[in-house]
Design a protein around this motif. Structure first.
Motif, PDB file in Angstrom:
ATOM      1  N   ALA A   1      -5.370  10.873  -1.577  1.00  7.29           N
ATOM      2  CA  ALA A   1      -5.923   9.517  -1.667  1.00  7.29           C
ATOM      3  C   ALA A   1      -5.065   8.631  -2.570  1.00  7.29           C
ATOM      4  O   ALA A   1      -4.892   7.435  -2.301  1.00  7.29           O
ATOM      5  CB  ALA A   1      -7.361   9.570  -2.178  1.00  7.29           C
ATOM      6  N   LEU A   2      -4.509   9.210  -3.621  1.00  8.98           N
ATOM      7  CA  LEU A   2      -3.627   8.441  -4.500  1.00  8.98           C
ATOM      8  C   LEU A   2      -2.294   8.142  -3.810  1.00  8.98           C
ATOM      9  O   LEU A   2      -1.756   7.034  -3.947  1.00  8.98           O
ATOM     10  CB  LEU A   2      -3.393   9.208  -5.797  1.00  8.98           C
ATOM     11  N   ILE A   3      -1.775   9.086  -3.064  1.00  6.93           N
ATOM     12  CA  ILE A   3      -0.536   8.844  -2.315  1.00  6.93           C
ATOM     13  C   ILE A   3      -0.717   7.693  -1.333  1.00  6.93           C
ATOM     14  O   ILE A   3       0.168   6.833  -1.196  1.00  6.93           O
ATOM     15  CB  ILE A   3      -0.088  10.131  -1.588  1.00  6.93           C
ATOM     16  N   GLU A   4      -1.840   7.641  -0.655  1.00  3.05           N
ATOM     17  CA  GLU A   4      -2.110   6.533   0.276  1.00  3.05           C
ATOM     18  C   GLU A   4      -2.045   5.196  -0.435  1.00  3.05           C
ATOM     19  O   GLU A   4      -1.487   4.220   0.090  1.00  3.05           O
ATOM     20  CB  GLU A   4      -3.486   6.714   0.913  1.00  3.05           C
ATOM     21  N   ARG A   5      -2.603   5.130  -1.628  1.00  5.03           N
ATOM     22  CA  ARG A   5      -2.596   3.870  -2.388  1.00  5.03           C
ATOM     23  C   ARG A   5      -1.189   3.517  -2.860  1.00  5.03           C
ATOM     24  O   ARG A   5      -0.812   2.334  -2.858  1.00  5.03           O
ATOM     25  CB  ARG A   5      -3.570   3.985  -3.563  1.00  5.03           C
ATOM     26  N   ILE A   6      -0.420   4.508  -3.264  1.00  7.99           N
ATOM     27  CA  ILE A   6       0.955   4.237  -3.697  1.00  7.99           C
ATOM     28  C   ILE A   6       1.783   3.721  -2.526  1.00  7.99           C
ATOM     29  O   ILE A   6       2.551   2.757  -2.665  1.00  7.99           O
ATOM     30  CB  ILE A   6       1.576   5.508  -4.307  1.00  7.99           C
TER      31      ILE A   6
ATOM     32  N   LEU B   1     -10.041  -1.720 -10.636  1.00 10.36           N
ATOM     33  CA  LEU B   1     -11.352  -2.054 -10.075  1.00 10.36           C
ATOM     34  C   LEU B   1     -11.689  -1.218  -8.841  1.00 10.36           C
ATOM     35  O   LEU B   1     -12.805  -1.290  -8.331  1.00 10.36           O
ATOM     36  CB  LEU B   1     -11.403  -3.544  -9.724  1.00 10.36           C
ATOM     37  N   ASP B   2     -10.737  -0.440  -8.367  1.00 11.40           N
ATOM     38  CA  ASP B   2     -10.970   0.492  -7.269  1.00 11.40           C
ATOM     39  C   ASP B   2     -11.806   1.653  -7.815  1.00 11.40           C
ATOM     40  O   ASP B   2     -11.382   2.346  -8.745  1.00 11.40           O
ATOM     41  CB  ASP B   2      -9.613   0.987  -6.751  1.00 11.40           C
ATOM     42  N   PRO B   3     -13.008   1.901  -7.293  1.00 16.04           N
ATOM     43  CA  PRO B   3     -13.868   2.957  -7.857  1.00 16.04           C
ATOM     44  C   PRO B   3     -13.202   4.326  -7.890  1.00 16.04           C
ATOM     45  O   PRO B   3     -13.412   5.101  -8.836  1.00 16.04           O
ATOM     46  CB  PRO B   3     -15.088   2.946  -6.942  1.00 16.04           C
ATOM     47  N   PHE B   4     -12.400   4.636  -6.876  1.00 17.50           N
ATOM     48  CA  PHE B   4     -11.726   5.932  -6.868  1.00 17.50           C
ATOM     49  C   PHE B   4     -10.706   6.013  -8.002  1.00 17.50           C
ATOM     50  O   PHE B   4     -10.631   7.019  -8.720  1.00 17.50           O
ATOM     51  CB  PHE B   4     -11.036   6.171  -5.525  1.00 17.50           C
ATOM     52  N   VAL B   5      -9.908   4.968  -8.178  1.00 18.80           N
ATOM     53  CA  VAL B   5      -8.931   4.941  -9.267  1.00 18.80           C
ATOM     54  C   VAL B   5      -9.642   5.036 -10.615  1.00 18.80           C
ATOM     55  O   VAL B   5      -9.198   5.751 -11.520  1.00 18.80           O
ATOM     56  CB  VAL B   5      -8.063   3.671  -9.183  1.00 18.80           C
ATOM     57  N   ALA B   6     -10.761   4.342 -10.751  1.00 15.37           N
ATOM     58  CA  ALA B   6     -11.526   4.387 -12.001  1.00 15.37           C
ATOM     59  C   ALA B   6     -12.020   5.800 -12.297  1.00 15.37           C
ATOM     60  O   ALA B   6     -12.062   6.233 -13.460  1.00 15.37           O
ATOM     61  CB  ALA B   6     -12.692   3.412 -11.934  1.00 15.37           C
TER      62      ALA B   6
ATOM     63  N   LYS C   1       8.713  12.574  -3.580  1.00 14.88           N
ATOM     64  CA  LYS C   1       7.867  13.007  -4.693  1.00 14.88           C
ATOM     65  C   LYS C   1       6.957  11.859  -5.111  1.00 14.88           C
ATOM     66  O   LYS C   1       7.394  10.718  -5.235  1.00 14.88           O
ATOM     67  CB  LYS C   1       8.719  13.438  -5.891  1.00 14.88           C
ATOM     68  N   TYR C   2       5.680  12.194  -5.378  1.00 13.55           N
ATOM     69  CA  TYR C   2       4.709  11.220  -5.873  1.00 13.55           C
ATOM     70  C   TYR C   2       4.099  11.748  -7.168  1.00 13.55           C
ATOM     71  O   TYR C   2       3.757  12.936  -7.277  1.00 13.55           O
ATOM     72  CB  TYR C   2       3.574  11.014  -4.875  1.00 13.55           C
ATOM     73  N   VAL C   3       3.940  10.846  -8.137  1.00 10.03           N
ATOM     74  CA  VAL C   3       3.243  11.177  -9.377  1.00 10.03           C
ATOM     75  C   VAL C   3       2.375   9.993  -9.784  1.00 10.03           C
ATOM     76  O   VAL C   3       2.565   8.863  -9.317  1.00 10.03           O
ATOM     77  CB  VAL C   3       4.216  11.514 -10.533  1.00 10.03           C
ATOM     78  N   ILE C   4       1.415  10.252 -10.640  1.00 11.49           N
ATOM     79  CA  ILE C   4       0.728   9.179 -11.358  1.00 11.49           C
ATOM     80  C   ILE C   4       0.979   9.389 -12.842  1.00 11.49           C
ATOM     81  O   ILE C   4       1.181  10.517 -13.303  1.00 11.49           O
ATOM     82  CB  ILE C   4      -0.782   9.111 -11.084  1.00 11.49           C
TER      83      ILE C   4
END
Length: 217
Positions: A48-53, A82-87, A203-206
């Motif tokens: 889900a984070l990769i999709e947002r990136i 403000l994205d509930p998933f990111v929060a 490669k993806y990271v947060i």
């Protein structure tokens, strides 16, 4: 993963608190406070984070430009707080760290394609650097870094802590956490690390950084 909850958040992380998490590994060297936690995020959370990136990425930048146009060649995504998933992810990191979220910068994502890297650098801002006041006047310097790998590239993309000879390979959901300071609270050059070139795949990271004072953009 299950996180033991702090009775209250603090302005700074306590290494002993992080070390008490189940399954955490601590780098044994004395020069660097570094923790590794596998399976911090689930594969579904990572996807889900990769999709947002992918949906909102831009060229990465650096503070205190050094004249090397290839020093940082990745792309960055400013994840929407403000994205509930990111929060939810942001809260999960805060609970793990034991740090009050008000000290945290907004969560960022990074994407590295083939040949892209971030050459050896520290996450804290050099006190005598030309952009120190611009980045640190309000919220102070960066204290802790929490970085999570979201996938495994086909080849390359390791994180190398060059001063202490520690290499960490990407694994989906694996978290790295390090204190950017020494025990005496001075900033630690042993945190110098290299986001090494991706040789195949992406490669993806947060990354989540915390500050000395409450975050003010």
């Amino acid at each position: 993963m299950t996180i033991h909850s702090a009775s209250r958040w603090a302005a700074d992380a306590d290494a002993a608190y992080i070390a008490a998490h189940r399954g955490v590994q601590r780098f044994p060297g004395r020069d660097l406070t570094l923790f590794i936690q596998r399976n911090f995020l689930t594969p579904d959370q990572c996807d889900a984070l990769i999709e947002r990136i992918e949906a909102d990425r831009r060229p990465s930048t650096i503070a205190d430009a050094n004249g090397d146009g290839y020093f940082r060649t990745s792309e960055t995504c400013d994840l929407d707080p403000l994205d509930p998933f990111v929060a939810t992810i942001d809260r999960q990191i805060a609970d793990y760290a034991g740090i009050d979220p008000i000290y945290g910068e907004p969560l960022q994502g990074q994407r590295y394609a083939v040949g892209q890297e971030f050459k050896a650098h520290t996450d804290y801002f050099e006190p005598h650097g030309p952009d120190f006041q611009k980045y640190c006047a309000l919220s102070g310097n960066r204290t802790w870094t929490f970085m999570v790998y979201l996938n495994i590239p086909e080849a390359g993309g390791a994180t190398r802590f060059t001063k202490v000879g520690k290499m960490v390979q990407p694994e989906t959901g694996k978290l790295l956490a390090w204190d950017n300071r020494r025990p005496d609270r001075t900033f630690n050059p042993a945190t110098l690390h290299h986001g090494m070139k991706v040789r195949s795949g992406v490669k993806y990271v947060i990354t989540k950084w915390y500050r000395e004072r409450p975050w003010t953009s």
